[in-house]
Design an enzyme around this catalytic site. Structure first.
Site, mmCIF file in Angstrom:
data_model
loop_
_atom_site.group_PDB
_atom_site.id
_atom_site.type_symbol
_atom_site.label_atom_id
_atom_site.label_comp_id
_atom_site.label_asym_id
_atom_site.label_seq_id
_atom_site.Cartn_x
_atom_site.Cartn_y
_atom_site.Cartn_z
ATOM 1 C CD GLU A 46 -2.674 -0.930 0.278
ATOM 2 O OE1 GLU A 46 -3.530 -0.092 -0.295
ATOM 3 O OE2 GLU A 46 -3.974 -1.424 -0.010
ATOM 4 C CB SER A 56 -50.140 -31.301 32.880
ATOM 5 O OG SER A 56 -51.370 -31.730 32.912
#
Lengths: 773, 246
Positions: free
Chosen positions: A189, A467
């Protein structure tokens, strides 16, 4: 100037005037320009310094799973251990060379852990050897062979608390960055990085030259400093003004800060990928995102890939365009070799390596949305949103990725097996897994698709419980030993009762029959509605509701008789809270998902301590658990033992609501509690009961999780008595069919006489047979 | 023109220079530090293999009402282990595993599921009896000894939160080991949370069957917790139990 001077010599008088006016103009303009430029520079300089010297980034809070705690005797299979290591990005190698390496030989595993900062202190990196025997760790030693008492792995990162703008990063310091990364970055770069002052004419020139001669856009002329300025301060607008501003700011930045400072900022700022709505910034997070490894452990071929991606994170996305990414990576390696940053041999070797990308989504926010949601809700009670999304907090949770995986697999497989039944395709699901002894939530499913981040049914679906509520009725009874024992006879016969609003309530059994007189525990084991409702009414509905509340349920249930049979609605996590108290000897523990919070610098901030409160007599809980074990052995959930070994003691309860709109199962072993709910979001009918639906998921989970058998310590006030299984009367242990039952001291039947040799009646044999099933 | 540019640049540089806050010091506050695994380690490259040192035989006891039961050697009287009984004695009024496994006599013929299969060396419970003659305290597993020692050091150094955290770590390894709960209760009391101290001690009692010395200590701790909570009568009752137990 030269031109002006030469023209002046041609036509002195006129040009002199012109020159004067021109120069005056230029001077004025220049002065104005100077002032403007100076002002602009000061303005830019303020911006440059302000943002760079303050807190540079909002870093979202990171959420971690529980660290795997290793010690001899730990229940952990080698396969599960390797699963965890894979998720942590450990590399299988023949020989271990550094942190993150693991080598497997037969039944033992050697590895170098990475070390981590925990709330109560630092876990150093270690070289350890773990030996396995069956499903257990049979040995733990350090590299030199000395025995090790305990060692922790680093915890898996399971997500983050992301802000709206969704930028995520893991900050790194320069000394944690592999030198190859910096060399590669500079090579590719910005070759002049160490020498220029922010802008580099040489770079621009060379870039232009290379691009022209090769006919490729191989290099850009921007320096790393300029790129940082662009990303950090400016918009992505492309114009000359912006380019000049960028250059000016780059010079200013270089003026104030040294190269290392700028480079470190660059490494953390650069955009390297998009994960859904989350932007992956910085090499630290990119390393975790693409390789599941800390940046410092990356090898040349991995580093080169990341460097190559700087140019175009989407274009070179290695998951979407692996060939493109590979070509780019190799180009980077070549460039590095060209400039002497790596040797030719290393470069060639690196180019032969595959991309080595981890599976997608291994640490994305969407991995465990239901659990992260739970964590977030708890955090929001204690932290401001901006602290969570910006301060880089580290959240340590109780999440167990191995159990979560097992829960997900069990859910998927059970639903697959049920598929084909009419109405199953619309069924949704929720599941909560906790440790009953610590009250920690270990796994959570908010729907049948574990990746779907939406409606979190585990926390938000308020559904009729059926239940599932019944243990509260029986516990209320068993707290009164002078009135009720497990062998008290209760009536299972039709009856009707006028409710408060003048209506007649007529409960029915699921099979619409009656069972006459049954033992109290049988009412629970077989989930008989008639006897349970009768018992509950005798005790009083408010009394039963008080029990539900003491069990830890804060939501108030309607005070009607039908609530005794589960007409009230709760969320799966509330059911888990309720069963937690039943499982934990009557001690209530608020469910926790967070253990502690550290600040970004590792400083301890907050702990969520273990808290308990005794709510019930251990004796009454013991008896209730006994009845709940009967549910599994002979009652509605006995099908579990088709798949699980009969030596395993489990306790639980099924739940089915009218027209099978909800299918519930909640149950526990010694070390695992799980609640499963199945049903439709529109509350429509399903073909599933608690036993045929939720229980199947639960059983599949327990089969995989290999729980420890339930073994409640015998409370002081419990005695075992031999009873006649038909009459509940005390009997001699030698009598045929005599069984032992637990009673609260003083409530047991008087000891019976020795048997007169009479044969057990048929009903007794039936009863025993039922017991065996 | 060049002159103007140079002048402008010079001015910029000078002005920028003036704007620099301090000479030589980089005004950077790195307020957000790294999060990844590696960097959290403060001594990065070091590779020590130090588990917390094995508990010394005479580890210092916290000064808490003279309660000393935990240290091997301190309490040499053989204490019956809790877990030894159930598997072998089908007809017994002693500790019996809940459920059918221990309750059903093997001779009765319906013992198809009655043989208890204790999971090998299950670490989550009370240490399963290697030998009945060992005191329960001596049976503490390696990790528990290590973590209890760490916690003690943290408590000694005034780091009660750290001690609490280490003890909860131990509790996750062995949630049913009453000594861990005892220690945790002690730390809670030191932290000023007498109510939780009492609750934890009560939880410890439910796991301390057959260990009278430990029971006495737990009752003593309950007594202290109740005193702190202003419950003098409750404290007296608990203290009575402590005496009976010991």
């Amino acid at each position: 100037m030269k031109r002006t001077r030469s023209s002046r010599s041609k036509k002195p008088s006129r040009q002199f005037f012109n020159w004067r006016s021109l120069s005056g103009w230029a001077l004025k303009l220049g002065l104005v320009g100077l002032v403007v430029l100076a002002g602009f520079s000061i303005y830019l300089d303020a911006i440059v310094q302000e943002k760079f010297s303050g807190k540079r980034w909002m870093v979202p809070a990171k959420v971690y799973a529980r660290p795997l705690e290793l010690f001899t005797g730990l229940k952990l299979s080698k396969d599960d251990f390797l699963t965890e290591l894979d998720a942590l990005g450990y590399r299988r190698e023949k020989a271990i060379q550094g942190p993150g390496d693991v080598s497997v030989a037969g039944s033992s595993v050697e590895l170098d852990t990475r070390g981590f900062q925990f709330y109560e202190g630092e876990e150093p990196p270690r070289s350890i050897k773990v030996s396995f025997s069956g499903d257990f760790v049979s040995g733990l030693s350090s590299k030199d062979g000395s025995e090790l008492a305990v060692a922790r792995l680093e915890p898996l990162m399971i997500g983050g608390i992301y802000p709206a703008h969704n930028e995520d990063r893991i900050l790194v310091k320069l000394d944690q960055v592999p030198p190859a990364l910096i060399n590669g970055l500079v090579s590719v770069e910005d070759r002049e990085f160490w020498d220029h002052h922010g802008v580099s004419l040489k770079s621009i020139g060379r870039a232009a030259w290379i691009n022209i001669t090769t006919g490729q856009l191989r290099q850009g002329g921007s320096t790393l400093t300029q790129q940082l300025v662009k990303n950090f301060y400016l918009t992505s607008e492309r114009s000359l003004t912006r380019k000049l501003t960028e250059a000016l700011m780059a010079v200013l930045l270089e003026l104030h800060y040294d190269k290392n400072e700028i480079l470190q900022a660059y490494l953390n700022e650069v955009f390297l990928g998009q994960d859904g709505t989350r932007a992956i910034h910085g090499f630290g997070l990119a390393s975790q995102y693409f390789f599941s490894q800390p940046l410092s452990e990356l090898k040349l071929h991995q580093v080169a890939l990341l460097v190559g991606m700087v140019k175009g994170p989407s274009y070179y996305n290695p998951r979407r365009y692996p060939e493109r990414a590979l070509a780019r990576r190799n180009l980077v390696i070549d460039l590095m070799a060209e400039q002497g940053a790596v040797t030719k041999e290393d470069a060639e070797a690196a180019k032969q390596r595959p991309l080595g990308i981890s599976k997608a989504g291994s640490l994305t926010n969407s991995s465990y949305p239901a659990f992260i949601d739970l964590v977030k809700r708890q955090l929001q009670q204690d932290y401001r949103e901006e602290d969570l999304t910006g301060e880089g907090l580290r959240i340590f949770t109780s999440f167990d990725p191995i159990l979560q995986l097992k829960a997900e697999t069990a859910m998927t497989e059970a639903l697959k097996r049920l598929d084909g039944r009419k109405g199953v395709e619309n069924i949704e699901a929720a599941m909560v897994v906790t440790n009953p002894e610590t009250g920690e939530v270990q796994a959570l499913l908010g729907g049948r698709d574990p990746r779907f981040a939406g409606y979190n049914r585990a926390l938000d679906a308020v559904r009729q419980v059926g239940s599932i509520i019944k243990p509260a009725v029986y516990l209320t009874a068993l707290e009164r030993p002078s009135q009720y024992t497990l062998t008290t006879f209760i009536k299972d016969e039709p009856f009707s009762v006028k409710t408060g609003d003048g209506q007649i309530w007529r409960p029915q059994n699921y099979e619409r029959n009656a069972h006459g007189t049954v033992f109290l525990y049988q009412g629970l084991a077989h989930s008989y509605n008639l006897s349970t409702a009768r018992l509950g009414l005798d005790l009083g509905v408010p009394e039963v509701l008080k029990t539900v509340e003491r069990l830890g349920v804060s939501r108030s249930l309607p005070p009607y008789p039908s609530t005794l049979l589960g007409a009230g609605a709760l969320t799966p996590i509330e059911v888990a809270t309720m069963y937690q108290t039943l499982a934990n000897g009557g001690f209530n523990t608020p469910l926790r998902s967070i253990r502690s919070v550290l600040a970004s610098d590792g400083e301890p901030l907050k702990r969520y301590p273990f808290q308990i409160q005794q709510r019930f007599d251990p004796g009454a809980i013991y008896l209730t658990q006994y009845a709940m074990q009967r549910v599994m052995r002979e009652g509605t959930a006995r099908s579990v033992y088709n798949q699980l070994p009969s030596s395993l003691n489990l306790a639980g309860k099924t739940g089915t609501t009218n027209d099978s709109r909800d299918s519930w199962f909640s149950g526990f072993s010694q070390d695992l509690l799980a609640v499963v709910w199945l049903g439709r979001d529109d509350n429509g009918k399903t073909p599933l009961t608690g036993a045929t639906g939720a229980l199947q998921v639960w059983t599949g989970f327990m089969k995989r999780a290999k729980p420890t058998s339930l073994d409640l310590p015998l409370p002081d006030n419990i005695v075992q008595a031999w009873v006649n299984p038909a009459t509940g009367q005390g009997t001699d242990p030698n009598c045929p069919g005599a069984v032992q039952m637990p009673y609260i001291q003083g409530s047991e039947p008087p000891p019976g006489l020795a048997c007169g040799g009479q044969n057990p009646s048929d009903s007794v044999m039936d009863w025993v047979r039922g017991w065996l099933n | 023109m060049t002159k103007a540019v140079w002048a402008a640049l010079a001015a910029t540089v000078i002005l920028a220079g003036c704007a620099t806050p301090q000479q030589g010091a980089i005004p950077v506050v790195d307020s957000s530090t790294p999060v990844s695994n590696q960097e959290l380690t403060r001594n990065g490259g070091r590779m020590p293999t130090n588990a917390p040192p094995p508990m010394a035989a005479q580890a210092p006891q916290p000064q808490d009402g003279g309660v000393t039961v935990m240290v091997p050697g301190d309490n040499p009287a053989p204490i019956q282990t809790f877990a030894a009984a159930p598997a072998t004695a089908p007809i017994s009024t002693g500790p019996i595993t809940i459920g059918p496994s221990a309750g059903a006599p093997a001779a009765q013929g319906y013992d198809s599921y009655s043989a208890p299969q204790p999971v090998p060396s299950a670490p989550t419970g009370i240490p399963s009896g290697r030998s009945n003659t060992l005191s329960a305290d001596e049976q503490l597993d390696g990790p528990l000894l290590a973590l209890l020692t760490t916690a003690q050091q943290q408590q000694g150094g005034g780091d009660l939160n750290g001690a609490s955290s280490s003890l909860e770590r131990a509790m996750r390894i062995a949630p049913r080991e009453p000594q861990v709960l005892y220690r945790l209760a002690e730390v809670r009391l030191a932290q000023g949370d007498a109510a939780q101290a009492e609750q934890l001690a009560r939880r410890g009692l439910t796991y301390a069957n057959g260990r009278p010395a430990l029971q006495a200590s737990l009752w003593e701790l309950i007594a202290q917790s109740r005193e702190r909570q202003g419950d003098a009568a409750g404290a007296a009752t608990a203290r009575q139990r402590a005496k009976v137990g010991a």
